[in-house]
Write a protein that holds these residues in place. Structure first.
Motif, PDB file in Angstrom:
ATOM      1  N   ILE A  89       0.808  -1.141   0.048  1.00  0.00           N
ATOM      2  CA  ILE A  89      -0.022  -0.033  -0.198  1.00  0.00           C
ATOM      3  C   ILE A  89       0.822   1.353  -0.100  1.00  0.00           C
ATOM      4  O   ILE A  89       1.610   1.454   0.769  1.00  0.00           O
ATOM      5  N   SER A  93      -1.185   8.071  -3.595  1.00  0.00           N
ATOM      6  CA  SER A  93      -2.399   7.578  -4.159  1.00  0.00           C
ATOM      7  C   SER A  93      -1.866   6.414  -5.056  1.00  0.00           C
ATOM      8  O   SER A  93      -1.006   6.635  -5.766  1.00  0.00           O
ATOM      9  N   GLY A  94      -2.702   5.231  -4.783  1.00  0.00           N
ATOM     10  CA  GLY A  94      -2.324   4.016  -5.747  1.00  0.00           C
ATOM     11  C   GLY A  94      -3.473   3.516  -6.396  1.00  0.00           C
ATOM     12  O   GLY A  94      -3.592   2.408  -6.854  1.00  0.00           O
ATOM     13  N   VAL A  95      -4.352   4.432  -6.680  1.00  0.00           N
ATOM     14  CA  VAL A  95      -5.581   4.113  -7.376  1.00  0.00           C
ATOM     15  C   VAL A  95      -5.644   5.198  -8.464  1.00  0.00           C
ATOM     16  O   VAL A  95      -5.051   6.067  -8.645  1.00  0.00           O
ATOM     17  N   ASN A 104     -10.849  -0.231 -10.131  1.00  0.00           N
ATOM     18  CA  ASN A 104      -9.774  -0.220  -9.423  1.00  0.00           C
ATOM     19  C   ASN A 104      -9.303  -1.431  -8.574  1.00  0.00           C
ATOM     20  O   ASN A 104      -8.202  -1.791  -8.970  1.00  0.00           O
ATOM     21  N   LYS A 155      -7.629   5.373  -0.222  1.00  0.00           N
ATOM     22  CA  LYS A 155      -6.631   4.768   0.611  1.00  0.00           C
ATOM     23  C   LYS A 155      -7.293   3.441   0.870  1.00  0.00           C
ATOM     24  O   LYS A 155      -6.732   2.359   0.762  1.00  0.00           O
ATOM     25  N   GLU A 158      -7.653   1.135  -1.670  1.00  0.00           N
ATOM     26  CA  GLU A 158      -6.640   0.306  -2.002  1.00  0.00           C
ATOM     27  C   GLU A 158      -6.190  -0.554  -1.198  1.00  0.00           C
ATOM     28  O   GLU A 158      -5.386  -1.717  -1.689  1.00  0.00           O
ATOM     29  N   LYS A 161      -7.961  -3.528  -2.334  1.00  0.00           N
ATOM     30  CA  LYS A 161      -7.443  -4.355  -3.729  1.00  0.00           C
ATOM     31  C   LYS A 161      -6.208  -5.239  -3.009  1.00  0.00           C
ATOM     32  O   LYS A 161      -6.192  -6.348  -3.774  1.00  0.00           O
TER      33      LYS A 161
END
Length: 505
Positions: A89, A93-95, A104, A155, A158, A161
């Motif tokens: 993570i 931002s990881g999306v 996503n 977040k 994420e 995910k």
């Protein structure tokens, strides 16, 4: 076969990473054991995010070896890393903002929902709902566009995910700084569950107290080198701080002045403000010359919407913000800047910086009107001096001012954001979580900068999710609950966190 808790799950040997002339990692050895939460700490630029990104497959090392479950570990992408059992993570931002929550969560894996030539959105949404439920986050629909979510909700998507893939090693890079206490508790619960299942967590944080509370072991990096690994029974705050910075750290952190009279001069008046987005209702306050007003509250209390509304950057249903020295109404960011306001956004990478642009271009972007001559032109020497002054005064670590901001550490990125507004000599600064994701050294420098600005007669609105920061820095502290003011506290040595928490809940 039952997994042996305590056996080494991940091991890095002699990892080196270079970015041009910068040595980000210098022959780093570390390991993560099954059934543990291992903390990773160090100042900005120490190499924490670099080693975690290499372990997850985001980027390769220049030298060294990695092993996962006793096998060579060389993922070429984060998708491959997650498939192998290492999920990360990321700090920012990881999306992808332009698609839905479900899209996503299953980005790159849509084929599992394919019916002939068509991807079944219904099946994808159903499975995404299970992923969200798995981490206890059921407040949003899988069909919701990501752009409609706030930074904490993005977040948590994420997290869902990554956890859907059931990783054996979860790397958490500065994620808790983007979360309210609700979100943090969810993440802590996931970490502890992984530990009890014989899996493992690598937790990267600047919050030493957080690491001491939750971790079984802690590794300290400094200037790309591994300095020490400390077992839980040996945790001692001052010693770990000394490992981090290479010297003893002064206990002076926040302001030490009490009882200092505040000027009667009001520089900003917020009157009956109600925002179009978020819960803020009928909010009023006055900001005086040389005063720091703190704004706090729980998640979705309206404090982040307030910061944007004061700067004229979000729709307002009713109310107004008046710049008292001029008598003008603040209705847009351009108008705010014209009257000496600056705004440091919580969402640094999306709203405060252009990551692909240089340090020079980012800092100068807020000061163009200050540097133009009568013909609307800027002399290169004057521009360079303007930027160089901020690089030097804020101690921004970089090769030169033309380095792209995306290659800076989190703390140095934040210094660039400050440089934009300090450079144009802003009289009023609106700071939304300005110390999010920065180390103790950068925090101390920012607090000192705030004190210096107050001494010069400038005024600050500080929005923060850290109570100790609000209590330590504010002349006046306003607490919001469900968009309404639920408590106001004046600066005092006797003000306790418990008093403020009661107003929050």
């Amino acid at each position: 076969m039952e997994k042996d808790v305590g056996e080494i799950l991940f091991r890095a040997e002699g990892i080196c990473k270079y970015f041009g002339p910068t040595v980000a990692l210098d022959h780093v050895d570390l390991c993560v054991r099954r059934g543990e939460i291992m903390g990773l700490i160090g100042e900005n630029g120490s190499g924490k995010s670099t080693i975690s990104s290499i372990a997850s497959g985001m980027q390769p090392p220049n030298d060294g070896k990695m092993f996962f479950k006793e096998q060579p570990h060389n993922p070429s992408t984060m998708v491959e890393g997650l498939r192998l059992g290492v999920g990360m993570i990321v700090q920012e931002s990881g999306v992808v903002p332009g698609i839905t929550v479900a899209e996503n969560i299953f980005l790159g894996d849509e084929k599992k929902f394919r019916k002939g030539l068509i991807v079944s959105r219904r099946l994808m949404n159903q499975e995404a709902a299970k992923a969200l439920e798995q981490i206890g986050f059921t407040d949003i629909s899988p069909a919701t566009p990501m752009m409609a979510l706030d930074i904490e909700q993005r977040k948590l998507v994420e997290v869902a995910k990554v956890m859907y893939a059931q990783p054996e090693l979860l790397i958490v890079d500065e994620t808790t700084t983007a979360l309210s206490q609700f979100g943090r508790d969810k993440l802590y619960e996931i970490m502890r569950q992984m530990r009890s299942q014989g899996r493992a967590v690598m937790l990267i944080s600047h919050d030493l107290q957080e690491l001491m509370d939750i971790c079984d072991r802690m590794t300290v990096l400094r200037d790309g080198k591994l300095i020490a690994t400390v077992e839980r029974e040996e945790f001692e705050e001052n010693r770990i701080k000394q490992y981090m910075v290479g010297r003893e750290v002064s206990e002076h952190y926040y302001r030490e002045d009490y009882g200092t009279p505040i000027s009667d001069e009001v520089v900003l008046s917020v009157r009956n403000l109600t925002t179009g987005y978020g819960p803020l209702q009928n909010f009023s306050m006055e900001l005086h010359r040389g005063e720091l007003v703190g704004i706090g509250g729980l998640s979705h209390c309206g404090m982040h919407e307030l910061s944007k509304a004061i700067f004229g950057d979000t729709p307002v249903i009713s109310g107004e913000v008046i710049h008292l020295p001029s008598g003008d109404k603040i209705a847009s960011p351009i108008g705010a800047m014209k009257h000496g306001l600056g705004y440091v956004s919580k969402d640094r990478d999306k709203e405060a910086l252009v990551l692909s642009a240089s340090i020079r271009d980012n800092i100068i972007s807020a000061g163009l009107d200050k540097l133009k001559n009568k013909l609307g032109m800027i002399h290169p020497r004057k521009e360079r001096a303007y930027v160089q002054a901020q690089v030097e005064s804020l101690s921004i670590k970089c090769h030169n001012m033309d380095q792209a901001v995306q290659y800076l550490s989190g703390g140095n990125k934040q210094k660039v954001v400050f440089g934009k507004w300090v450079g144009r000599d802003s009289d009023i600064l609106i700071l939304d979580c300005p110390t999010r994701g920065v180390d103790i050294g950068v925090k101390a420098a920012m607090y000192q900068l705030m004190e210096d600005m107050l001494a010069e007669g400038k005024s600050i609105i500080l929005i923060s999710e850290e109570l100790t920061e609000l209590i330590g820095m504010s002349d006046r502290l306003i607490i919001l609950k469900d968009g309404l003011i639920s408590g106001t506290f004046m600066r005092s040595e006797d003000l306790a966190e418990g008093d403020v928490i009661n107003a929050m809940i």
